[in-house]
Design a protein around this motif. Structure first.
Motif, PDB file in Angstrom:
ATOM      1  N   UNK A 172       0.828  -1.204   0.000  1.00 13.28           N
ATOM      2  CA  UNK A 172       0.000   0.000   0.000  1.00 13.28           C
ATOM      3  C   UNK A 172       0.869   1.263   0.000  1.00 13.28           C
ATOM      4  N   UNK A 173       2.088   1.154   0.523  1.00 11.36           N
ATOM      5  CA  UNK A 173       2.901   2.337   0.771  1.00 11.36           C
ATOM      6  C   UNK A 173       4.132   2.447  -0.131  1.00 11.36           C
ATOM      7  N   UNK A 174       4.460   1.369  -0.859  1.00 11.46           N
ATOM      8  CA  UNK A 174       5.659   1.375  -1.698  1.00 11.46           C
ATOM      9  C   UNK A 174       5.287   1.085  -3.152  1.00 11.46           C
ATOM     10  N   UNK A 175       5.939   1.793  -4.053  1.00  7.99           N
ATOM     11  CA  UNK A 175       5.700   1.620  -5.490  1.00  7.99           C
ATOM     12  C   UNK A 175       6.802   0.821  -6.168  1.00  7.99           C
ATOM     13  N   UNK A 176       7.905   0.578  -5.452  1.00  2.00           N
ATOM     14  CA  UNK A 176       9.037  -0.134  -6.037  1.00  2.00           C
ATOM     15  C   UNK A 176       9.354  -1.358  -5.176  1.00  2.00           C
ATOM     16  N   UNK A 177       9.149  -2.532  -5.773  1.00  6.89           N
ATOM     17  CA  UNK A 177       9.293  -3.792  -5.031  1.00  6.89           C
ATOM     18  C   UNK A 177       9.964  -4.835  -5.924  1.00  6.89           C
ATOM     19  N   UNK A 178      10.953  -5.537  -5.391  1.00  4.86           N
ATOM     20  CA  UNK A 178      11.558  -6.662  -6.101  1.00  4.86           C
ATOM     21  C   UNK A 178      11.667  -7.849  -5.151  1.00  4.86           C
ATOM     22  N   UNK A 179      11.518  -9.041  -5.706  1.00  3.20           N
ATOM     23  CA  UNK A 179      11.533 -10.270  -4.915  1.00  3.20           C
ATOM     24  C   UNK A 179      12.697 -11.155  -5.344  1.00  3.20           C
ATOM     25  N   UNK A 180      13.332 -11.792  -4.367  1.00  2.37           N
ATOM     26  CA  UNK A 180      14.400 -12.755  -4.624  1.00  2.37           C
ATOM     27  C   UNK A 180      14.108 -14.035  -3.861  1.00  2.37           C
ATOM     28  N   UNK A 181      14.205 -15.163  -4.550  1.00  2.00           N
ATOM     29  CA  UNK A 181      14.044 -16.458  -3.874  1.00  2.00           C
ATOM     30  C   UNK A 181      15.248 -17.329  -4.167  1.00  2.00           C
ATOM     31  N   UNK A 182      15.713 -18.044  -3.146  1.00  5.90           N
ATOM     32  CA  UNK A 182      16.875 -18.916  -3.270  1.00  5.90           C
ATOM     33  C   UNK A 182      16.508 -20.314  -2.790  1.00  5.90           C
ATOM     34  N   UNK A 183      16.900 -21.317  -3.567  1.00  2.01           N
ATOM     35  CA  UNK A 183      16.649 -22.710  -3.208  1.00  2.01           C
ATOM     36  C   UNK A 183      17.853 -23.572  -3.564  1.00  2.01           C
ATOM     37  N   UNK A 184      17.821 -24.802  -3.111  1.00  2.00           N
ATOM     38  CA  UNK A 184      18.837 -25.791  -3.469  1.00  2.00           C
ATOM     39  C   UNK A 184      18.815 -26.034  -4.982  1.00  2.00           C
ATOM     40  N   UNK A 185      19.916 -26.509  -5.519  1.00  2.04           N
ATOM     41  CA  UNK A 185      20.032 -26.655  -6.972  1.00  2.04           C
ATOM     42  C   UNK A 185      19.424 -27.945  -7.510  1.00  2.04           C
ATOM     43  N   UNK A 186      18.632 -28.639  -6.676  1.00  2.00           N
ATOM     44  CA  UNK A 186      17.869 -29.790  -7.160  1.00  2.00           C
ATOM     45  C   UNK A 186      16.404 -29.437  -7.365  1.00  2.00           C
ATOM     46  N   UNK A 187      16.061 -28.179  -7.161  1.00  2.00           N
ATOM     47  CA  UNK A 187      14.687 -27.727  -7.400  1.00  2.00           C
ATOM     48  C   UNK A 187      14.491 -27.529  -8.899  1.00  2.00           C
ATOM     49  N   UNK A 188      13.411 -28.124  -9.431  1.00  2.00           N
ATOM     50  CA  UNK A 188      13.250 -28.176 -10.890  1.00  2.00           C
ATOM     51  C   UNK A 188      12.645 -26.921 -11.491  1.00  2.00           C
ATOM     52  N   UNK A 189      11.815 -26.205 -10.737  1.00  2.00           N
ATOM     53  CA  UNK A 189      11.095 -25.059 -11.316  1.00  2.00           C
ATOM     54  C   UNK A 189      11.622 -23.734 -10.771  1.00  2.00           C
ATOM     55  N   UNK A 190      11.527 -22.706 -11.598  1.00  2.00           N
ATOM     56  CA  UNK A 190      11.911 -21.355 -11.184  1.00  2.00           C
ATOM     57  C   UNK A 190      11.037 -20.358 -11.934  1.00  2.00           C
ATOM     58  N   UNK A 191      10.554 -19.308 -11.272  1.00  2.00           N
ATOM     59  CA  UNK A 191      10.715 -19.073  -9.833  1.00  2.00           C
ATOM     60  C   UNK A 191       9.887 -20.055  -9.018  1.00  2.00           C
ATOM     61  N   UNK A 192      10.111 -20.064  -7.737  1.00  2.00           N
ATOM     62  CA  UNK A 192       9.397 -20.994  -6.868  1.00  2.00           C
ATOM     63  C   UNK A 192       7.923 -20.631  -6.793  1.00  2.00           C
ATOM     64  N   UNK A 193       7.106 -21.618  -6.524  1.00  2.00           N
ATOM     65  CA  UNK A 193       5.682 -21.365  -6.346  1.00  2.00           C
ATOM     66  C   UNK A 193       5.415 -20.433  -5.177  1.00  2.00           C
ATOM     67  N   UNK A 194       6.258 -20.527  -4.148  1.00  2.00           N
ATOM     68  CA  UNK A 194       6.108 -19.640  -2.992  1.00  2.00           C
ATOM     69  C   UNK A 194       6.288 -18.190  -3.388  1.00  2.00           C
ATOM     70  N   UNK A 195       7.312 -17.920  -4.187  1.00  2.00           N
ATOM     71  CA  UNK A 195       7.590 -16.546  -4.593  1.00  2.00           C
ATOM     72  C   UNK A 195       6.493 -16.022  -5.526  1.00  2.00           C
ATOM     73  N   UNK A 196       6.003 -16.867  -6.398  1.00  2.00           N
ATOM     74  CA  UNK A 196       4.890 -16.473  -7.266  1.00  2.00           C
ATOM     75  C   UNK A 196       3.671 -16.140  -6.419  1.00  2.00           C
ATOM     76  N   UNK A 197       3.409 -16.970  -5.412  1.00  2.00           N
ATOM     77  CA  UNK A 197       2.279 -16.707  -4.523  1.00  2.00           C
ATOM     78  C   UNK A 197       2.459 -15.374  -3.796  1.00  2.00           C
ATOM     79  N   UNK A 198       3.673 -15.080  -3.354  1.00  2.00           N
ATOM     80  CA  UNK A 198       3.940 -13.801  -2.692  1.00  2.00           C
ATOM     81  C   UNK A 198       3.659 -12.643  -3.635  1.00  2.00           C
ATOM     82  N   UNK A 199       4.104 -12.767  -4.882  1.00  2.00           N
ATOM     83  CA  UNK A 199       3.850 -11.722  -5.873  1.00  2.00           C
ATOM     84  C   UNK A 199       2.357 -11.546  -6.104  1.00  2.00           C
ATOM     85  N   UNK A 200       1.627 -12.645  -6.194  1.00  2.00           N
ATOM     86  CA  UNK A 200       0.180 -12.565  -6.422  1.00  2.00           C
ATOM     87  C   UNK A 200      -0.532 -11.856  -5.268  1.00  2.00           C
TER      88      UNK A 200
END
Length: 283
Positions: A161-189
């Motif tokens: 509500x108060x910020x117009x500039x936002x960026x997200x970073x997610x880090x996982x182990x290198x055996x994770x098959x998908x990127x970005x993570x579903x968690x980070x997508x959910x946060x963006x949504x």
């Protein structure tokens, strides 16, 4: 596969030999409220082996099988013959390539899916939701089972509500098959539910290395993904304005952090009549 008593919640685990599947099975065996009835995994050299012994715990008298459909059929028939139980639950931590079919199959057999595997598209989630509503079988797609992550997402929604500039970073182990993570997508949504555009261009940007500015969403949010061994899961949401930055950060140190959320979802999903998306819907 074993017969179960009506007092316990019968649970099937797909991806039983994976890191998350193994953690779920250990959590189930430590509780008197749940009973493991099937351990599903495709490892060819482990078929027929006792899942408990394979995970280094006591024998559970549950043989590892790759036959998901037979396991779902067994659970469905067993529940149907046991009036007093509200349905079996499939916990899935497998792979993005198969999770859609696993979820649909569980619903078709009247087994409640609890999906921790990420990688489902929004169209697939919509299709599965419609299918679950028609079948009146509740299920849950949970990108992240951490209570702390739910709190981070709620804080991010408030800060949007108060910020117009936002960026997200997610880090996982290198055996994770998908990127970005579903968690980070959910946060963006969740941030995007506020309904505004973010990160208006201040200068004409260019990339000398393609992708270095991260993935760009229609809302203007950018997501950056990191994959390295030694990491379990980490997410940051950075907000910027003149003269300050505001940082929200969540770090998962051990997979055991997810187990309270998994067990709570197993308990509650059996009383739903359709598919829900996100842990915040059950806590």
């Amino acid at each position: 596969m074993n017969n179960h008593t009506s007092q316990k919640i019968p649970v099937l685990v797909a991806g039983a030999l994976g890191k998350m599947g193994a953690e779920v099975i250990k959590a189930l065996t430590q509780s008197k409220q749940y009973e493991l009835v099937a351990a599903i995994d495709n490892a060819p050299d482990k078929q027929g082996h006792d899942i408990g012994l394979e995970l280094g715990i006591n024998s559970l008298d549950i043989s590892i099988t790759s036959d998901l459909e037979a396991s779902l059929c067994f659970a469905s028939q067993s529940i149907r013959n046991n009036n007093g139980n509200n349905g079996a639950v499939l916990v899935d931590f497998t792979h993005p390539k198969v999770v859609y079919e696993h979820t649909r199959a569980a619903i078709a057999y009247g087994v409640h899916p609890v999906i921790g595997t990420t990688g489902l598209t929004s169209n697939q989630i919509d299709e599965l939701t419609i299918f679950s509503e028609k079948a009146s079988i509740g299920g849950a797609i949970i990108p992240n089972f951490s209570i702390g992550m739910v709190l981070l997402q709620q804080a991010a929604a408030a800060a949007a509500h108060f910020y117009d500039f936002i960026e997200l970073t997610e880090s996982h182990h290198n055996e994770k098959a998908d990127a970005p993570s579903g968690t980070c997508i959910k946060t963006a949504e969740i941030i995007e539910e506020f309904g505004k555009q973010f990160n208006s261009m201040q200068v004409e940007e260019s990339e000398s290395l393609e992708g270095c500015r991260g993935g760009l969403r229609k809302s203007g949010l950018r997501i950056h993904s990191v994959r390295l061994p030694g990491i379990v899961a980490h997410q940051q949401v950075m907000f910027g304005s003149k003269g300050e930055t505001y940082l929200l950060s969540h770090n998962t140190i051990e997979r055991s952090a997810y187990m309270p959320g998994v067990l709570l979802t197993i308990k509650k999903v059996r009383f739903l009549n359709s598919l829900i998306y996100g842990l915040e819907k059950v806590i």
